[in-house]
Design an enzyme around this catalytic site. Sequence first.
Site, PDB file in Angstrom:
ATOM      1  N   LYS A 104      56.629  41.935  40.616  1.00 27.42           N
ATOM      2  CA  LYS A 104      56.391  40.622  40.283  1.00 27.42           C
ATOM      3  C   LYS A 104      56.510  40.127  38.656  1.00 27.42           C
ATOM      4  O   LYS A 104      57.149  39.408  38.117  1.00 27.42           O
ATOM      5  CB  LYS A 104      55.174  40.387  39.966  1.00 27.42           C
ATOM      6  CG  LYS A 104      54.173  41.924  39.291  1.00 27.42           C
ATOM      7  CD  LYS A 104      52.468  41.913  39.704  1.00 27.42           C
ATOM      8  CE  LYS A 104      51.881  43.686  39.584  1.00 27.42           C
ATOM      9  NZ  LYS A 104      52.300  44.352  40.743  1.00 27.42           N
ATOM     10  N   VAL A 131      52.401  38.566  44.274  1.00 29.73           N
ATOM     11  CA  VAL A 131      51.205  37.706  44.163  1.00 29.73           C
ATOM     12  C   VAL A 131      49.984  38.632  45.273  1.00 29.73           C
ATOM     13  O   VAL A 131      50.252  37.981  46.216  1.00 29.73           O
ATOM     14  CB  VAL A 131      51.494  36.607  43.951  1.00 29.73           C
ATOM     15  CG1 VAL A 131      50.417  35.841  43.282  1.00 29.73           C
ATOM     16  CG2 VAL A 131      52.928  36.019  42.517  1.00 29.73           C
ATOM     17  N   ILE A 135      47.323  38.616  50.454  1.00 31.54           N
ATOM     18  CA  ILE A 135      46.372  37.256  51.172  1.00 31.54           C
ATOM     19  C   ILE A 135      48.126  35.875  50.733  1.00 31.54           C
ATOM     20  O   ILE A 135      48.887  35.919  50.052  1.00 31.54           O
ATOM     21  CB  ILE A 135      46.487  36.738  49.247  1.00 31.54           C
ATOM     22  CG1 ILE A 135      44.617  37.792  49.622  1.00 31.54           C
ATOM     23  CG2 ILE A 135      45.464  34.951  49.736  1.00 31.54           C
ATOM     24  CD1 ILE A 135      44.121  37.544  47.714  1.00 31.54           C
ATOM     25  N   GLY A 186      40.790  55.611  42.298  1.00 26.76           N
ATOM     26  CA  GLY A 186      42.414  55.333  42.434  1.00 26.76           C
ATOM     27  C   GLY A 186      42.501  53.656  42.235  1.00 26.76           C
ATOM     28  O   GLY A 186      43.692  52.788  42.381  1.00 26.76           O
ATOM     29  N   GLU A 189      45.246  53.117  37.262  1.00 24.59           N
ATOM     30  CA  GLU A 189      45.963  53.889  36.932  1.00 24.59           C
ATOM     31  C   GLU A 189      45.320  54.363  35.459  1.00 24.59           C
ATOM     32  O   GLU A 189      44.258  54.148  34.448  1.00 24.59           O
ATOM     33  CB  GLU A 189      47.399  53.367  36.786  1.00 24.59           C
ATOM     34  CG  GLU A 189      47.655  52.690  38.269  1.00 24.59           C
ATOM     35  CD  GLU A 189      49.086  51.666  37.844  1.00 24.59           C
ATOM     36  OE1 GLU A 189      50.314  53.225  37.078  1.00 24.59           O
ATOM     37  OE2 GLU A 189      48.968  51.482  38.202  1.00 24.59           O
ATOM     38  N   ASP A 200      49.255  42.600  33.907  1.00 18.63           N
ATOM     39  CA  ASP A 200      49.452  42.045  35.203  1.00 18.63           C
ATOM     40  C   ASP A 200      49.679  40.784  36.455  1.00 18.63           C
ATOM     41  O   ASP A 200      50.080  40.032  36.865  1.00 18.63           O
ATOM     42  CB  ASP A 200      49.640  43.718  35.936  1.00 18.63           C
ATOM     43  CG  ASP A 200      49.468  43.469  38.045  1.00 18.63           C
ATOM     44  OD1 ASP A 200      50.032  43.605  38.421  1.00 18.63           O
ATOM     45  OD2 ASP A 200      48.122  42.297  38.363  1.00 18.63           O
ATOM     46  N   LYS A 204      51.878  37.274  37.705  1.00 15.44           N
ATOM     47  CA  LYS A 204      51.512  36.867  38.492  1.00 15.44           C
ATOM     48  C   LYS A 204      50.627  35.409  38.538  1.00 15.44           C
ATOM     49  O   LYS A 204      51.684  34.354  38.780  1.00 15.44           O
ATOM     50  CB  LYS A 204      50.083  37.510  39.314  1.00 15.44           C
ATOM     51  CG  LYS A 204      50.341  38.915  40.052  1.00 15.44           C
ATOM     52  CD  LYS A 204      49.314  39.676  40.197  1.00 15.44           C
ATOM     53  CE  LYS A 204      49.460  40.720  41.236  1.00 15.44           C
ATOM     54  NZ  LYS A 204      48.979  41.407  41.345  1.00 15.44           N
TER      55      LYS A 204
END
Lengths: 430, 430
Positions: A104, A131, A135, A186, A189, A200, A204
């Site tokens: 991405k 993205v 899905i 988890g 990060e 992030d 997208k």
Amino acid sequence: MALKVALLGCGVVGSQVVRLMHEQADDLAARIGAPLELAGVAVRRLGRRRDADVDPALLTTDAEALVTRDDIDIVVEVIGGIEPARSLILAALNSGKSVVTANKALLAEDGATVHAAARAGNADLYFEAAVAGAIPLIRPLRESLAGDHVHRVLGIVNGTTNYILDQMDSSGASFSDALGEAQALGYAEADPTADVEGFDAAAKAAILAGIAFHSRVTAADVHREGITEITATDVASAKAMGYVIKLLAICARSDDGRSFGVRVHPAMIPRTHPLAGVREAYNAVFVEAQSAGQLMFYGAGAGGAPTASAVLGDIVAVARNVLAGARGPEESTYADLVVHPMGETVTRYHVSLDVADKPGVLARVADMFAKQDVSIQTVRQEGHGADAQLVLVTHRASDAALSATIEGLRELDIVRDVVSVMRVEGEDAS
Amino acid sequence: MALKVALLGCGVVGSQVVRLMHEQADDLAARIGAPLELAGVAVRRLGRRRDADVDPALLTTDAEALVTRDDIDIVVEVIGGIEPARSLILAALNSGKSVVTANKALLAEDGATVHAAARAGNADLYFEAAVAGAIPLIRPLRESLAGDHVHRVLGIVNGTTNYILDQMDSSGASFSDALGEAQALGYAEADPTADVEGFDAAAKAAILAGIAFHSRVTAADVHREGITEITATDVASAKAMGYVIKLLAICARSDDGRSFGVRVHPAMIPRTHPLAGVREAYNAVFVEAQSAGQLMFYGAGAGGAPTASAVLGDIVAVARNVLAGARGPEESTYADLVVHPMGETVTRYHVSLDVADKPGVLARVADMFAKQDVSIQTVRQEGHGADAQLVLVTHRASDAALSATIEGLRELDIVRDVVSVMRVEGEDAS
């Protein structure tokens, strides 16, 4: 004749791709019409222990030689980041090899270069996994809705922040406690910046907006705000009013349809909205199109296996194209719409103010909104004396008008503090 | 060079296809790479008043001549039903023309013949609009998930019955009152049989199962129960237990993966399940795949414009293929799995019994379940004396074992009536 696949990267996603190519070899061959063969895996270091059961003879540190090898048909890039991913993808496309990528960041920063190389090399570039993980979203947007007119895309596209906000909503936790829990599990990060600051999601959003509006969009076009300043009080107050706070990626045409905005920020949405029920680290994207109406796509937005599922789906599509000598749909930017500045974005706002508790306060505050032509839908006073708060919800207004209003409010002596300003989205949805 | 489209049928969907082809002509041309031209519209009667603004010169009653005309590139069938739709589609495919259809009944009854003709004619057969209207579902299942292993598809695929059940749930209405309201609003037809008896959903289930499991499935393979016997009491009692009743289409692999079941019936699902929030006439399909995990697709399942959106998306895909001399994915039945009989279906059950209120009743009822190896998860007595009811929820058991249990219960003198038996689905989902 087997189709030969070169895999770049063998981390969380790559090792799942290796596993699935192996475990589902017969099914994949039947669905494609020819078997797939993993012909090489480029890694940074040879000696490292891996989750995947890869034949050591396939491993190489010379990714450049691998992508241009004559026998390779399809290159799968799951390294991530800009370099060396970009150079490797360009080398593959330039030599006419089709590429499947989950990258991405690269597509949002320099999609134009990569798409141009695909066109020049007469090769496929598929990126469903870039993205919202598993899905199906890129394919529905660029193929299923190819005969429709998309007005708006409203999505929860970052699982980490959704997990954090969901924890804050369900347990009343503070941002830092919820982040700590997400890290322990988890979901986040050690350095959570890319997630919690919205980088992030912004990458997208740029990709989704480009496809939805058939225009070129980069990460730099995206207005971005993270969730680090969301307090437990914000969440509780939204809850009390029947809202939930989500980090949304929003791509929306202007009312005249000639431009569009792309933004990532926390927003309040009604609890009755389909996106409100998206819990934990799940992702969901809500699409409003002229003829299709309201659509929603929901599922796991990250993780090795889900992301590998999307990569494998693309590999099958590309492999079928290779066999048929055909190509999938290429980048579509013919509409060439303008991304308008954030100031022109029109939405509703929820504003909390610490005010002096004396007569005339509401009139002066209301006057400040009126001066900027921001019309107030509801206003409510909470607490008394030193604790007096005014909570206002506006009608639709431009971001510029709202910002000017807030600036003006800060200068009023009766306003002790602008406690929070939050956009309200998804009110029109059933 | 324009690509010429022949449209068969100009009713609710067809007239929207005409409108969109006209209004979005420039966008469609840019997305395809060539303009589309509506070259003929086959109708039953020429004089009729239509919603669409069709050039009368394009209308014809000779559909057969239209589909085989040399200049036609793509045939769009929105007549519905088996004949003459089948003959016309076969004639088109036999002459090498690609077909876009919304015809679920034909694909569910005789998909094999139609798919074989597409293969023989080296032509495309696209049918996104046949299942769940505007919701991209066929393409995600046959392309995006082509690298995954689908375990289960669980869908609300009929808007009429969802509207009726949602009304019963939210207002406490009886089935007949809710049906009357759905008819008054145009959600249900004057003869509602195809919807309320589950025939429409069964056709869609057959199509979905075939794609999901890469096997051939027809409507005759689908176990079908409608919603006409659902009472306001059933709905209220489900509600009290935290469930909602939905008409579900369920396609599920057996535990050993060697066979699968396809069924349409009302079922109780937990209110926390993503499908529980699907209100009014909306559709949604929940997919569980091995790597992708849980996915959900939500949107408008019917209506002229949403269905036309799906048809247009397919027209764009087929047109691109025609230009490229390529073909989309064809029918995939290589797995050739067996559809198992309903008796082998394993799920959970909610059973309500009118019982005599005396000592030992529960023991005798429990014994009847135990005899068939059906294990009870919860049991609760409601009311006393003449009104005493036992409400039981079982663990997973086969349909055959449950049926035998119910038969046994009916013969017990202490059981005055088996009030309701309802399957419980979606319990594993988050």
